[in-house]
Design a protein around this motif. Structure first.
Motif, PDB file in Angstrom:
ATOM      1  N   GLN A 117      43.127  56.455  60.466  1.00 45.05           N
ATOM      2  CA  GLN A 117      43.162  56.419  59.004  1.00 45.05           C
ATOM      3  C   GLN A 117      44.534  56.123  58.429  1.00 45.05           C
ATOM      4  OE1 GLN A 117      40.877  60.280  58.503  1.00 45.05           O
ATOM      5  NE2 GLN A 117      40.757  59.411  56.469  1.00 45.05           N
ATOM      6  N   ARG A 118      45.599  56.366  59.185  1.00 42.64           N
ATOM      7  CA  ARG A 118      46.946  56.322  58.628  1.00 42.64           C
ATOM      8  C   ARG A 118      47.564  54.940  58.804  1.00 42.64           C
ATOM      9  NH1 ARG A 118      49.528  61.448  58.599  1.00 42.64           N
ATOM     10  NH2 ARG A 118      51.368  60.665  59.646  1.00 42.64           N
ATOM     11  N   GLY A 119      48.108  54.418  57.722  1.00 44.16           N
ATOM     12  CA  GLY A 119      48.797  53.141  57.768  1.00 44.16           C
ATOM     13  C   GLY A 119      50.249  53.330  57.366  1.00 44.16           C
ATOM     14  N   LEU A 120      51.132  52.469  57.909  1.00 46.08           N
ATOM     15  CA  LEU A 120      52.558  52.577  57.589  1.00 46.08           C
ATOM     16  C   LEU A 120      53.110  51.175  57.330  1.00 46.08           C
ATOM     17  CD1 LEU A 120      54.778  54.793  57.425  1.00 46.08           C
ATOM     18  CD2 LEU A 120      55.422  54.147  59.759  1.00 46.08           C
ATOM     19  N   LEU A 121      53.778  51.016  56.193  1.00 49.12           N
ATOM     20  CA  LEU A 121      54.423  49.760  55.831  1.00 49.12           C
ATOM     21  C   LEU A 121      55.935  49.990  55.891  1.00 49.12           C
ATOM     22  CD1 LEU A 121      54.386  46.893  54.472  1.00 49.12           C
ATOM     23  CD2 LEU A 121      54.350  48.065  52.284  1.00 49.12           C
ATOM     24  N   VAL A 122      56.645  49.204  56.700  1.00 49.53           N
ATOM     25  CA  VAL A 122      58.100  49.351  56.849  1.00 49.53           C
ATOM     26  C   VAL A 122      58.754  48.021  56.526  1.00 49.53           C
ATOM     27  CG1 VAL A 122      59.987  50.006  58.393  1.00 49.53           C
ATOM     28  CG2 VAL A 122      57.742  51.077  58.652  1.00 49.53           C
ATOM     29  N   VAL A 123      59.767  48.034  55.643  1.00 50.19           N
ATOM     30  CA  VAL A 123      60.486  46.828  55.259  1.00 50.19           C
ATOM     31  C   VAL A 123      61.948  46.978  55.661  1.00 50.19           C
ATOM     32  CG1 VAL A 123      61.151  45.336  53.344  1.00 50.19           C
ATOM     33  CG2 VAL A 123      58.909  46.439  53.330  1.00 50.19           C
ATOM     34  N   CYS A 178      53.934  49.989  47.478  1.00 54.69           N
ATOM     35  CA  CYS A 178      55.071  49.431  46.754  1.00 54.69           C
ATOM     36  C   CYS A 178      56.364  49.598  47.532  1.00 54.69           C
ATOM     37  CB  CYS A 178      55.219  50.102  45.393  1.00 54.69           C
ATOM     38  SG  CYS A 178      53.878  49.681  44.296  1.00 54.69           S
ATOM     39  N   VAL A 179      57.250  48.611  47.335  1.00 51.68           N
ATOM     40  CA  VAL A 179      58.581  48.640  47.907  1.00 51.68           C
ATOM     41  C   VAL A 179      59.545  48.844  46.748  1.00 51.68           C
ATOM     42  CG1 VAL A 179      60.261  47.325  49.232  1.00 51.68           C
ATOM     43  CG2 VAL A 179      57.826  47.037  49.688  1.00 51.68           C
ATOM     44  N   PRO A 180      60.479  49.822  46.808  1.00 49.21           N
ATOM     45  CA  PRO A 180      61.276  50.138  45.631  1.00 49.21           C
ATOM     46  C   PRO A 180      62.420  49.147  45.385  1.00 49.21           C
ATOM     47  CG  PRO A 180      61.927  51.544  47.428  1.00 49.21           C
ATOM     48  CD  PRO A 180      60.770  50.726  47.929  1.00 49.21           C
ATOM     49  N   PHE A 181      62.625  48.175  46.301  1.00 47.12           N
ATOM     50  CA  PHE A 181      63.666  47.185  46.043  1.00 47.12           C
ATOM     51  C   PHE A 181      63.040  45.796  46.140  1.00 47.12           C
ATOM     52  CE2 PHE A 181      63.716  48.499  50.458  1.00 47.12           C
ATOM     53  CZ  PHE A 181      63.617  47.296  51.152  1.00 47.12           C
ATOM     54  N   SER A 182      63.681  44.825  45.527  1.00 47.10           N
ATOM     55  CA  SER A 182      63.132  43.476  45.446  1.00 47.10           C
ATOM     56  C   SER A 182      63.231  42.773  46.796  1.00 47.10           C
ATOM     57  CB  SER A 182      63.909  42.686  44.394  1.00 47.10           C
ATOM     58  OG  SER A 182      63.556  41.330  44.469  1.00 47.10           O
ATOM     59  N   ILE A 183      62.127  42.131  47.210  1.00 50.16           N
ATOM     60  CA  ILE A 183      62.187  41.325  48.434  1.00 50.16           C
ATOM     61  C   ILE A 183      62.066  39.842  48.133  1.00 50.16           C
ATOM     62  CG2 ILE A 183      61.336  43.183  49.926  1.00 50.16           C
ATOM     63  CD1 ILE A 183      58.616  41.740  49.961  1.00 50.16           C
ATOM     64  N   ASN A 184      62.016  39.471  46.837  1.00 50.46           N
ATOM     65  CA  ASN A 184      61.919  38.050  46.506  1.00 50.46           C
ATOM     66  C   ASN A 184      63.288  37.506  46.099  1.00 50.46           C
ATOM     67  OD1 ASN A 184      62.031  39.404  44.047  1.00 50.46           O
ATOM     68  ND2 ASN A 184      60.735  37.903  42.997  1.00 50.46           N
ATOM     69  N   TYR A 206      62.925  51.205  54.605  1.00 57.17           N
ATOM     70  CA  TYR A 206      62.008  51.853  53.665  1.00 57.17           C
ATOM     71  C   TYR A 206      60.616  51.860  54.272  1.00 57.17           C
ATOM     72  CZ  TYR A 206      59.169  53.171  49.768  1.00 57.17           C
ATOM     73  OH  TYR A 206      58.280  53.844  48.983  1.00 57.17           O
ATOM     74  N   SER A 207      59.948  52.984  54.201  1.00 57.40           N
ATOM     75  CA  SER A 207      58.578  53.055  54.720  1.00 57.40           C
ATOM     76  C   SER A 207      57.665  53.663  53.669  1.00 57.40           C
ATOM     77  CB  SER A 207      58.536  53.877  56.015  1.00 57.40           C
ATOM     78  OG  SER A 207      58.935  55.197  55.752  1.00 57.40           O
ATOM     79  N   LYS A 208      56.424  53.214  53.668  1.00 62.51           N
ATOM     80  CA  LYS A 208      55.411  53.721  52.736  1.00 62.51           C
ATOM     81  C   LYS A 208      54.168  54.048  53.551  1.00 62.51           C
ATOM     82  CE  LYS A 208      52.953  53.980  48.783  1.00 62.51           C
ATOM     83  NZ  LYS A 208      53.202  54.863  47.662  1.00 62.51           N
ATOM     84  N   GLN A 209      53.664  55.275  53.394  1.00 67.81           N
ATOM     85  CA  GLN A 209      52.483  55.693  54.152  1.00 67.81           C
ATOM     86  C   GLN A 209      51.234  55.511  53.304  1.00 67.81           C
ATOM     87  OE1 GLN A 209      53.189  58.802  56.955  1.00 67.81           O
ATOM     88  NE2 GLN A 209      51.287  59.791  56.402  1.00 67.81           N
ATOM     89  N   ILE A 210      50.155  54.988  53.914  1.00 69.08           N
ATOM     90  CA  ILE A 210      48.887  54.756  53.214  1.00 69.08           C
ATOM     91  C   ILE A 210      47.789  55.384  54.056  1.00 69.08           C
ATOM     92  CG2 ILE A 210      47.406  52.971  52.184  1.00 69.08           C
ATOM     93  CD1 ILE A 210      49.921  51.068  52.912  1.00 69.08           C
ATOM     94  N   THR A 211      46.839  56.055  53.393  1.00 68.99           N
ATOM     95  CA  THR A 211      45.726  56.678  54.123  1.00 68.99           C
ATOM     96  C   THR A 211      44.424  56.100  53.590  1.00 68.99           C
ATOM     97  OG1 THR A 211      47.004  58.702  54.319  1.00 68.99           O
ATOM     98  CG2 THR A 211      44.647  58.856  54.773  1.00 68.99           C
ATOM     99  N   SER A 212      43.533  55.625  54.496  1.00 74.50           N
ATOM    100  CA  SER A 212      42.241  55.099  54.046  1.00 74.50           C
ATOM    101  C   SER A 212      41.331  56.260  53.681  1.00 74.50           C
ATOM    102  CB  SER A 212      41.597  54.240  55.133  1.00 74.50           C
ATOM    103  OG  SER A 212      41.276  55.024  56.246  1.00 74.50           O
ATOM    104  N   PRO A 213      40.420  56.071  52.708  1.00 72.53           N
ATOM    105  CA  PRO A 213      39.588  57.173  52.210  1.00 72.53           C
ATOM    106  C   PRO A 213      38.417  57.494  53.131  1.00 72.53           C
ATOM    107  CG  PRO A 213      39.063  55.151  51.059  1.00 72.53           C
ATOM    108  CD  PRO A 213      40.184  54.823  51.993  1.00 72.53           C
ATOM    109  N   LYS A 214      37.787  58.606  52.822  1.00 71.84           N
ATOM    110  CA  LYS A 214      36.485  58.993  53.390  1.00 71.84           C
ATOM    111  C   LYS A 214      36.491  59.103  54.916  1.00 71.84           C
ATOM    112  CE  LYS A 214      33.954  56.831  49.591  1.00 71.84           C
ATOM    113  NZ  LYS A 214      32.998  55.822  49.190  1.00 71.84           N
ATOM    114  N   LYS A 215      37.617  59.444  55.489  1.00 75.89           N
ATOM    115  CA  LYS A 215      37.712  59.660  56.931  1.00 75.89           C
ATOM    116  C   LYS A 215      37.250  58.447  57.741  1.00 75.89           C
ATOM    117  CE  LYS A 215      37.404  64.680  56.720  1.00 75.89           C
ATOM    118  NZ  LYS A 215      36.765  65.887  57.187  1.00 75.89           N
TER     119      LYS A 215
END
Length: 904
Positions: free
Chosen positions: A638-644, A618-624, A648-657
């Motif tokens: 495993q580590r993912g990063l979303l930057v807008v 999720c992004v905490p501010f509107s992008i539309n 603002y950045s959001k870190q995501i980790t995929s499961p089960k190694k």
């Protein structure tokens, strides 16, 4: 639900039908299953208690008919399905008294297909999870395949290359279908079990030549069969047992050459029911194997003594729990075949109806054989419904005199267009019979007497060879679908045929106008700026300015499946992936990027959904907000990063190694192709309505001007506003067929840069039609009910329509009158022939122009509209249809989702 009792309501154009289930109230806190069905005028409802003191009780169905005449429910791609209530903005029918439901709902099906209640487009109120609903008591592991899917399972750990055993039980009416397939990666070794003309066929190759064998008997009779295949080196035996009768058939096959082992590797799959297809990619298979998918039931699957439940597989589609091979009302024929049903008595007041679709202009839809006449001792053949070079022929022979025939010719409307058509035949009191096609007027013809006719054999789709030989009647096979055969409002169950051949019972492939999308080598960008050498049209407004398109920015969402694709080296993204792009949108949700493995087990997806939570982060501010935003997605193991926008950045980790991304080397941008199926990413599968530019991946930019493929992608304007842009060269086909009838109201807003142009038109091939057009700066609303055109005219003041402003139009046809309201000013006209009041069309509605070669009875010009249009609504009988231009059936020279701002 009214006072605790379930009510079923419907209206197909001639009044409300309603039936209340009288035997149970459902507000007792227990689970119930509700089944409602409508066929023609007749509606039926049953309520099954699943819990409490009445659980397991079989209900007595309740039925009622709606008022006579119309039988077709007109729904199209713009229709909504509401569950649990109606959204506040939608106008409900007056007969519906309640708009909300409080309680729990479990499995929901429409025409036998499951509706995922989580996979909604919109919702209102507090909808959340509930206690698990009771399931039907089908055996564990019993599944139904819908003819469009498959299931893949892993190879058993106990795999002996020299010995194979496969057992399962199946139940089907399919004539041609793949039951099971496995193959090594190089496809030198393979094994398949198939149905071929209803017979079981086994084929296998151990690397040195194929062995194959086919059963003598057909096993697609809708009864459970137990199949066991045992292979010892080159020798294979298949045993098929009918479970009800214990009748058994054995077939044997021997492979060629000296090889004795089937060397399936541990990571290779075994497929049941079909093979996967994704977009334009189909999994390759041995040429000996059919690719037609299986429709029917499977259970008790074991491979090398390892049991499998297909619903526990990580990769399946078109598979549901349970088995429902009874109460089938559909049959299709792809080659010469027939289905025989039990006979009936055609007496006075008997009514027979059915629906069909076909692309062939000739074929027997329904034919009956009557017993010998007491006068002539001759057997009579009644082609109750037959297509002959596009004409519909209906014939009855009552044993004396010549046959009574009714013919409906193609000039009254083509019937072999792949669309749904309904037929009805009635024997009327007073020695006559009538036929009705769709909702046209009935056609009647006289009969010599009113004695009943005993139709001893009834055939759909053709006749068997023995009838052809004994009758000297040539078989005229039908190709297409037939469904909902009703005799006196009672549906005929096709799962209980007397006999059949090459009849796909319970299946109907889509035959309508082709929906395949064209994959092209470059974006389909409408020409938004005229070439310098082209002189401007003489009717161009003096204030008109050509819209400015942004360089290297691309508009997606022009259709649900708008997208670009890019091929890439998949080995470069296994451990590390970087994607970067800029996005401009005002939408709340849509699919932006997608790449996946062939079974979707590994995937990267970026979609967003402001209404219901983000898919990937999720992004905490509107992008539309209609502004450009820079988005960067990076993944390292495993580590993912979303930057807008870098803030603002959001870190995501995929499961089960899981740290390797294993994907096919295709990146989809802006959406997915039409027949690309994925069940892993939730409800957002439709293309993003927005602009994308500066796409980069891993090492550098991807050239959006030359994608691997592209479908329905346009250019982006510098500044935009809501509306649809017409560039003056094309048109939209907004509705496939529309009956104007007595009264209709059309409302729209437009802004034009030309003093001539077609706004909207619908017309039949004769003289009936209506049209809205701008001619020499005036707005004209023409209506022709078949007795001559009459026109309501509006002349604007001042600069007229060349003022660069939006103008609102409402055009009403009220029988023989035309009312036109433009920006609040009304004008009207009236036909001198007041008795001619119906505009008898069943033809497409075109917006902004129309294609060459199409007749338009109610227009005086053919110039395409240039400018912007929005908010087109068509109202008839208090029902308003909002026309969504991005769902148009044909688009030429039109950008359906954005309009250049007036100042641009």
């Amino acid at each position: 639900m009214r006072k605790g009792k379930v009510n079923f309501l419907w209206d197909v154009g001639s009044g409300v039908g309603r039936v209340e289930y009288p035997h149970h109230t459902i507000h007792d806190g227990n689970w119930h299953r509700i089944e409602a069905s409508r066929n023609g005028l007749n509606g039926t409802i049953s309520v099954y208690p699943l819990e409490g003191p009445m659980a397991g009780m079989m209900p007595t169905p309740a039925s009622a008919n709606s008022p006579t005449t119309f039988t077709i429910l007109d729904v199209d791609q713009n229709a909504y399905l509401f569950v649990g209530g109606i959204l506040g903005l939608v106008k409900k029918a007056d007969a519906v008294r309640t708009t909300t439901f409080t309680g729990c709902m479990g499995e929901t099906f429409l025409d036998g297909k499951p509706i995922g209640l989580w996979n909604y487009r919109e919702r209102e109120g507090d909808c959340k999870g509930c206690v698990v609903s009771p399931q039907r008591s089908d055996g564990e592991g019993t599944v139904q395949m819908d003819g469009e899917g498959y299931a893949a399972v892993g190879r058993p750990t106990r795999w002996n290359p020299n010995v194979s055993t496969i057992t399962f039980k199946f139940r089907t009416f399919s004539s041609e279908a793949l039951l099971m397939y496995l193959a090594t990666e190089d496809m030198k070794d393979f094994m398949s079990l198939e149905l071929s003309e209803g017979k079981v066929k086994v084929s296998f190759d151990l690397g040195s030549g194929v062995g194959t064998a086919t059963s003598a008997s057909r096993h697609n009779d809708g009864r459970w069969k137990s199949l066991t295949m045992s292979r010892n080196k080159k020798q294979a035996t298949v045993t098929v047992v009918d479970i009800d009768s214990s009748a058994e058939e054995k077939i044997a096959a021997t492979s060629q050459g000296s090889a004795t082992g089937l060397n399936l590797k541990e990571n290779q799959k075994i497929y049941f029911g079909g093979l996967p297809t994704i977009g334009n990619y189909s999994m390759t298979a041995r040429s000996e194997v059919t690719l037609k998918r299986y429709a029917g039931c499977l259970r008790d699957i074991e491979v090398s003594r390892t049991p499998y439940n297909l619903l526990s597989s990580s990769d399946y589609t078109g598979v549901t729990k349970g088995c429902h091979a009874e109460n089938l009302y559909t049959v299709s024929f792809s080659k010469a075949g027939y289905m025989e049903l039990s006979g009936l008595l055609l007496g006075v007041d008997t009514e027979i109806s059915l629906s069909f679709s076909t692309l062939a202009d000739t074929g027997t839809i329904l034919l009956a054989v009557a017993g010998a006449s007491p006068i002539s001792q001759q057997v009579y053949y009644h082609p109750l419904f037959m297509l002959n070079k596009g004409s519909l022929e209906v014939m009855l022979f009552l044993g004396n005199g010549s046959p009574r025939r009714v013919v409906r010719r193609p000039d009254q409307g083509v019937l072999n267009d792949g669309r749904e058509h309904s037929l009805r035949i009635e024997r009327l009191p007073g020695r006559s019979f009538a036929i009705q096609v769709d909702e046209e007027a009935k056609r009647e013809t006289a009969l010599p007497h009113d004695q009943p006719i005993s139709l001893q054999r009834v055939f759909l789709g053709g006749i068997p060879a023995e009838v052809e030989q004994t009758s000297n009647r040539v078989n005229v096979p039908f190709q297409g679908c037939i469904w909902n055969l009703m005799v006196n409002s009672v549906l005929s169950d096709f799962s209980q045929p007397v006999s059949f051949e090459n009849a796909e019972i319970g299946q109907c492939p889509y035959l309508g106008p082709p929906e395949k999308e064209k994959e092209v080598s470059k974006p389909l960008a409408p020409p938004l700026t005229p070439a310098p050498a082209t002189p401007p049209p003489p009717d161009l407004c003096a204030s008109a300015v050509a819209p400015t398109a942004l360089e290297k920015a691309y508009q997606f969402g022009l259709s649900r499946n708008s997208h670009m694709s890019f091929a890439f080296d998949d080995t470069k993204v296994r451990e590390r992936l970087i994607l970067e792009f800029e996005l401009r949108t005002k939408e709340e949700s849509g699919l932006v990027l997608y790449m996946a493995r062939i079974n979707h087990a590994d995937f990267v997806c970026l979609g967003y959904d402001l209404g219901h939570g983000n898919i990937s982060g999720c992004v905490p501010f509107s992008i539309n907000d209609g502004n450009w935003h820079k988005i960067r997605v990076s993944r390292n193991k495993q580590r993912g990063l979303l930057v807008v926008d870098g803030r603002y950045s959001k870190q995501i980790t995929s499961p089960k190694k899981a740290d390797l991304l294993d994907v096919v080397g295709t990146l989809f941008v802006g959406g997915l192709p039409q027949n690309y199926t994925t069940k892993r990413i939730g409800p957002i599968l439709y293309s993003i309505n927005g602009c994308i530019r500066n796409l980069k991946m891993v090492g550098g930019p991807l050239d959006m001007a030359t994608p691997t493929s592209s479908h329905m992608v346009g250019r982006c304007f510098v500044a935009t506003e809501t509306g649809t842009y017409f560039d003056g060269s094309g048109f939209l086909k907004a509705v496939a067929s529309y009956r104007v009838g007595l009264d209709v109201s059309i409302a729209l807003e437009f802004r034009t840069s030309k003093t001539n142009g077609v706004l909207l038109a619908v017309s039949n091939q004769a003289n009936d039609g209506l049209g809205l057009e701008i001619v020499d700066g005036k707005l004209l609303f023409h209506v022709d009910n078949g007795a001559g055109r009459f026109t309501a005219e509006h002349t604007p003041e001042g600069e007229g329509f060349c003022d660069g402003q939006w103008h609102s139009v409402t055009a009403r046809k009220l029988r023989h009158r035309a009312e036109l309201t433009v920006d609040g000013t009304q004008s009207q006209a009236e036909s001198p022939n007041a008795r001619s009041n119906t505009c008898d069309t069943n033809d497409p509605i075109y917006v902004g122009g129309y294609p060459d070669g199409v007749r338009q009875a109610a227009l005086s010009i053919s110039s395409s509209f240039r400018g912007c249009m929005r908010n087109l609504k068509i109202t008839k009988a208090a029902k308003t249809m909002e026309v969504h231009f991005n769902k148009a059936l044909e688009i030429k020279g039109v950008q359906p989702l954005s309009c250049p701002a007036a100042a641009a």
